[in-house]
Design an enzyme around this catalytic site. Structure first.
Site, PDB file in Angstrom:
ATOM      1  N   GLY A 198       0.833  -1.192   0.000  1.00 16.78           N
ATOM      2  CA  GLY A 198       0.000   0.000   0.000  1.00 16.78           C
ATOM      3  C   GLY A 198       0.867   1.241   0.000  1.00 16.78           C
ATOM      4  O   GLY A 198       2.061   1.180   0.261  1.00 16.78           O
ATOM      5  N   ALA A 230      -0.474   8.864   2.015  1.00 16.70           N
ATOM      6  CA  ALA A 230       0.052  10.221   2.044  1.00 16.70           C
ATOM      7  C   ALA A 230       1.369  10.279   2.803  1.00 16.70           C
ATOM      8  O   ALA A 230       2.251  11.054   2.474  1.00 16.70           O
ATOM      9  CB  ALA A 230      -0.950  11.143   2.703  1.00 16.70           C
ATOM     10  N   GLY A 232       3.506   7.582   3.472  1.00 15.40           N
ATOM     11  CA  GLY A 232       4.576   6.676   3.081  1.00 15.40           C
ATOM     12  C   GLY A 232       4.067   5.383   2.496  1.00 15.40           C
ATOM     13  O   GLY A 232       2.864   5.198   2.297  1.00 15.40           O
ATOM     14  N   ASP A 252      -8.256  11.243  11.574  1.00 15.86           N
ATOM     15  CA  ASP A 252      -8.267  10.782  10.197  1.00 15.86           C
ATOM     16  C   ASP A 252      -9.011   9.458  10.093  1.00 15.86           C
ATOM     17  O   ASP A 252      -8.517   8.498   9.531  1.00 15.86           O
ATOM     18  CB  ASP A 252      -6.829  10.677   9.671  1.00 15.86           C
ATOM     19  CG  ASP A 252      -6.781  10.626   8.138  1.00 15.86           C
ATOM     20  OD1 ASP A 252      -7.821  10.901   7.514  1.00 15.86           O
ATOM     21  OD2 ASP A 252      -5.730  10.306   7.583  1.00 15.86           O
TER      22      ASP A 252
END
Ligand SMILES: *[C@@H]1O[C@H](CO)[C@@H](O)[C@H](O)[C@H]1NC(C)=O
Ligand SMILES: *[C@@H]1O[C@H](CO)[C@@H](O)[C@H](O)[C@H]1NC(C)=O
Length: 994
Positions: free
Chosen positions: A689, A692, A694, A817
């Site tokens: 994956g 944003a 890393g 988030d």
């Protein structure tokens, strides 16, 4: 005969009455029976009395002795509405304000025929307002503030003939604002604030309420423009349209409001300039248009009004501050932060005005700080953060004893700080960081008996730290790094029992640590690096219960490292560059902690090469030999470095930027692997994956176990992208994530095994979640795999994880988030919350939640109020979680292109309205669960209420999910908390809080 009897009856009736309680008293006894009265407020309602006129809360007409008023406010009464009160025929006033009446309002309320004032505010009423209420022909005041009324507002309300004041503030009305209020021509006060109305425009008919004095429509989900008809309200004194989504310009007709005293338009999307002609509003005392997109200059004529309060913060105003502002005789509040004001402040600002709160932070102002700011002696807050102010702090501020907060951080101020400033008796926060102040910290600081935060880092302060600071027992933080302070740390510092952070790194402090530091029970961070401190490290340090950051590097500490340090749960520690000797405490004698002990010549442990071997130590006396060794070492070093450099370059060619040489490893669990094993797995083939912050790799270890490794973008890569600023945010993200996750253990939160750092690369090693993220699974072709029971369980798990963060962590943690890509699924599709890249710990010290200078969070998940206010609290997480629920129910992405301008929340709401639930629910789901899905959907909608007040707490969400079977969905829509969820009072604690 009949006449005689009648005569006798009248003659005797007063005597008969003396024998028993009158009829009104009996009615009230019925009322008493039906109410739950834990405080015994009704204890003097005695059946043995003859009339109820002396009872608590009862008032009788002095002539007829008939009850005309019942006031049972603030009595902690519970139960359903006591309708027997309406049997009191002469009742004109009824107040049950602030109790716990928890029924609906019965239809029979209309039998309270003579009622003029009905106050039911602050109770637990629910259900709809009965149509019949408008039969109360005499009603003048109707106050239903702060209840759980919902449904439609009955059209019949428009029929009131005498109503002068109505408040429906803080209820759960979902429909749009009806125009019917425009028919109640007698209205003087209309208050509909803080209801989750569906988006609607301000009914232009309100302009017909020519008697209106107060119009409060804050937080009503208003859209569109402000109708110019409002300009007809010549008697209006108070207009509050804050916290809505109003667009367009402020209509110039508002300058016709000739009686207006107060205008609140903050937190909307208004644009353009302030209307011309505001100089006509001679009664205006307070105007707040903060948090819009207004631009242009401040019209000087506005400043010539005798304003008391002028709030313009967070807009795009520019140009100079008009000099006329300083002449204002009433001005006490002036908040102008986050604009683009330029030039100097008027030099006589404060000379004629009783200024109390002044905030010009984050503008482009220059020049000196006006000396007259505190001329009237009432200045409490002066915030000038991040501007270009120059010169010295005026001496006059040193005499301003009313000051509580003084923040000059990030300007170009210099010179000695006036002696008086240090000792201001009410000062709570003194922030002088990052200027060029010089001179000493005055001894007068011992008079600052309320000082909690002393922030003076990054200046040229010299001299020793006054002993008196140690007696400021309110002190929570002392940051004095990057100065030239000398002398020792005062012995009195051990009295600072509330101290949470002591940061004095990069000074020239010397001497030993004081004895008795075990009293620092609240100390979290101790940073004394880069000084000249000496002596031993006291064993007491091991008994500081909450210490997790300890940096004593670059000093001259000697002696052993006390074994008691093993008691600490340190996230970071550094003893390097000292003169420590002896053995390492066994727990730390590990390769992974090597960097924390470097450059201590006598420090030995089982760590190879940390110090010369023991025989060598014995031979140490032989200086000559040492010199030889030194020369040899240098040669070896040079050769080694060259060799390493060549190797390193080759290495970089093969593996992208992984430097094995120097890793600091902080582990939070017992590890069955080493960092090198992980490094070997960081191959592009293993990438699972990329986000944003890393890339994420899957690493299979030699013991067969899998871990997920998140490699944060390195500084070098950031530079390559020319993206330095973002990079810094990510750096902070790393620290936030590690600090937060390291402390957490919960079944629904992804475990962080350890983290490894070098100067330009950072790795986080997590438990591996074989089924990836919810977002990936749900929105891929495999989305159909997730049947309803799995989706329901995922919602449940994630809710429990978040509830743990919000309610069980001290201080509470806001994730910031929450999104489907941050909810990971284990082998059994159990869900765990991940990625605290932007999590912040709620500020336990400060008054409210921290606000951030950057928008964190992901598009489509950001709570509406967050986008405007940049303020963070749990309620923003709850909104984002609501979006995740909607994703689970609809199977759609939060920003599906199909929605056009809308986001998922809007799409669900409009589709529900127009077409019904069947068009919202994911067609892949089994319709047998329709009922249950609908209920989860309603929880999702509740969580995404535009008003934070209407969102349930996470604990509540967990409960609601658990109690899905509970029959009455309407009960879910119960209010959850206090009336004013906004932190507007503390708005000046904006992004500048470090
Ligand atoms: C509400 O009533 C309680 C007593 O039942 C009282 O303690 C509290 O202060 C009241 N609240 C307000 C805002 O008056
Ligand atoms: C009170 O009500 C009674 C009827 O119950 C009426 O006869 C009487 O005149 C009223 N008194 C006043 C002062 O209104």
């Amino acid at each position: 005969m009949f006449l005689l009897l009648l005569f006798l009856f009248f003659f005797l009736s007063p005597f008969l009455e003396t024998l028993s309680l009158n009829q009104e008293g009996l009615f009230l006894q019925q009322v008493k029976l039906k109410l739950d009265d834990p405080n015994s407020v009704l204890s003097n309602w005695k059946e043995t009395d003859l009339t109820p006129c002396s009872w608590n809360g009862i008032h009788c007409n002095s002539v007829t002795h008939s009850v005309d008023s019942v006031d049972l406010s603030n009595s902690n009464l519970a139960g359903s509405f006591p309708i027997d009160l309406c049997s009191l025929h002469n009742l004109t006033f009824l107040s049950l304000l602030n109790n716990s009446i928890n029924s609906s309002l019965p239809l029979e309320i209309s039998t309270c025929q003579n009622l003029k004032q009905l106050n039911l505010a602050q109770n637990l009423f629910e259900g709809t307002i009965p149509e019949t209420i408008s039969n109360l022909d005499n009603l003048i005041l109707l106050d239903l503030t702060g209840n759980g009324f919902s449904g439609d507002i009955p059209l019949s309300l428009g029929r009131f003939k005498k109503l002068e004041a109505i408040s429906l503030t803080g209820n759960s009305f979902h429909t749009s604002i009806p125009s019917l209020f425009g028919n109640i021509s007698t209205l003087k006060q209309l208050n509909l604030s803080y209801n989750p109305f569906s988006p609607s425009e301000i009914p232009f008919q309100l302009g017909d309420l020519l008697n209106l004095e107060v119009l409060w429509l804050a937080g009503c989900n208003l859209v569109g423009e402000i109708p110019s008809s409002l300009g007809k309200l010549k008697k209006l004194k108070n207009l509050d349209l804050s916290y809505n989504n109003l667009h367009g310009k402020i209509p110039s007709s508002l300058t016709e409001l000739s009686s207006i005293v107060q205008i609140e338009l903050f937190n909307n999307s208004l644009s353009g300039e302030l209307p011309l002609g505001m100089g006509k509003l001679t009664e205006l005392r307070r105007i707040d248009v903060s948090m819009n997109q207004l631009s242009g200059n401040i019209p000087p004529e506005l400043c010539e009004l005798p304003l008391g309060s002028l709030n313009l913060y967070q807009n795009q105003f520019e140009g100079p501050i008009p000099a006329s502002l300083a002449k204002s005789p009433n001005l006490y509040e002036l908040r102008m932060f986050k604009n683009r004001f330029t030039g100097e402040l008027p030099s006589d600002l404060g000379k004629f005005s009783p200024l109390s709160w002044v905030d010009f932070s984050e503008n482009e102002l220059v020049g000196p700080i006006p000396a007259s700011l505190c001329e009237k002696g009432v200045l409490e807050e002066l915030l000038l953060i991040t501007n270009g102010f120059t010169g010295k702090i005026p001496d006059s501020l040193g005499q301003c004893t009313s000051l509580t907060r003084l923040r000059f951080r990030g300007n170009k101020l210099y010179g000695d700080v006036p002696v008086g400033i240090w000792g201001l008796p009410h000062l709570y926060l003194l922030d002088l960081m990052w200027n060029s102040f010089s001179g000493e910290i005055s001894k007068s600081i011992s008079g600052a008996s309320n000082l909690s935060m002393l922030l003076i880092s990054g200046n040229d302060f010299t001299g020793s730290i006054p002993e008196g600071i140690g007696w400021l027992d309110t002190l929570l933080e002392f940051s004095g790094s990057d100065n030239s302070l000398t002398g020792s740390i005062p012995k009195s510092f051990v009295n600072l029992i509330r101290l949470g952070r002591l940061d004095l790194h990069s000074n020239q402090l010397s001497g030993e640590l004081p004895v008795g530091i075990k009293s620092w029970k609240q100390l979290n961070e101790l940073n004394l690096a880069d000084n000249e401190l000496s002596g031993g490290i006291p064993a007491e340090i091991g008994s500081l219960p909450v210490l997790n950051y300890l940096d004593l590097s670059k000093n001259m500490f000697s002696g052993n490292i006390p074994v008691e340090l093993q008691n600490l749960k340190l996230n970071r520690f550094n003893f390097s560059n000292n003169r420590l000797s002896g053995d390492l405490p066994p727990m730390y004698a590990k390769e992974t902690y090597r960097d924390s002990f470097l450059e201590n010549p006598g420090l030995c442990g089982d760590l190879e090469g940390l110090c010369p071997s023991k025989e060598e130590v014995k031979r140490r006396g032989n200086v000559w030999l040492l010199k030889v060794i030194f020369v040899v070492a240098c040669v070896v070093f040079v050769v080694g470095v060259s060799w390493f450099y060549v190797k390193y370059r080759n290495y970089r060619k093969t593996k992208k930027g992984i430097d094995k040489a120097k890793w600091t490893l902080t582990s939070f669990h017992k590890l069955g692997f080493s960092e090198y094993e992980i490094l070997d797995c960081l191959d592009e083939d293993n990438v699972i994956g990329s986000g944003a912050s890393g890339k994420v790799y899957k690493a299979i270890l030699s013991n067969g176990e899998a871990v997920a490794v998140k490699k944060l973008w390195s500084a070098a890569e950031k530079d390559k992208n020319g993206d330095i600023e973002k990079g810094q945010i990510k750096d902070d993200g790393f620290e936030a994530e590690v600090e937060t996750l390291g402390k957490i253990r919960h079944k629904n939160i992804v475990r962080l095994w350890c983290c490894c750092t070098t100067k330009d690369c950072k790795l986080l090693v997590y438990e591996y979640m074989p089924n990836g993220s919810l977002g990936d699974l749900l929105h891929s072709s495999k989305g159909g795999l997730l049947d309803w029971s799995m989706r329901y369980k995922i919602a449940m798990d994630a809710a429990e994880g978040l509830s743990y963060l919000h309610h069980d962590c001290v201080p509470a943690i806001v994730h910031r988030d929450v999104k489907s890509n941050n909810i990971l699924l284990d082998g059994d599709f159990g869900a765990r919350v991940a990625d605290f890249g932007v999590a912040t710990v709620m500020d336990a010290v400060g008054k409210g939640p921290k606000s951030m200078s950057v928008i964190a969070g992901s598009c489509g998940y950001i709570a509406p109020e967050y986008a405007y206010t940049l303020r963070v609290n749990e309620k923003s997480d709850i909104y984002s979680f609501g979006v995740v629920i909607l994703e689970l129910v609809t199977g759609k992405r939060p920003n599906d292109p199909e929605f056009g301008e809308q986001d998922l929340v809007n799409w669900v709401c409009t589709t529900l309205d127009k077409k019904g639930a069947d068009h919202v629910i994911d067609p892949k789901l089994d319709s047998a669960f329709k009922e249950e899905i609908n209920r989860v959907l309603s929880i999702g909608l509740l969580c995404t209420s535009p008003l934070p007040i209407n969102r349930p707490s996470m604990r509540r969400v967990v409960k609601m999910l658990q109690e899905l079977d509970a029959e009455n969905k309407a009960k879910i829509v119960k209010k959850d908390g206090i009336l004013s969820p906004y932190y507007y009072e503390d708005a000046s604690d904006h992004g500048s809080v470090a």
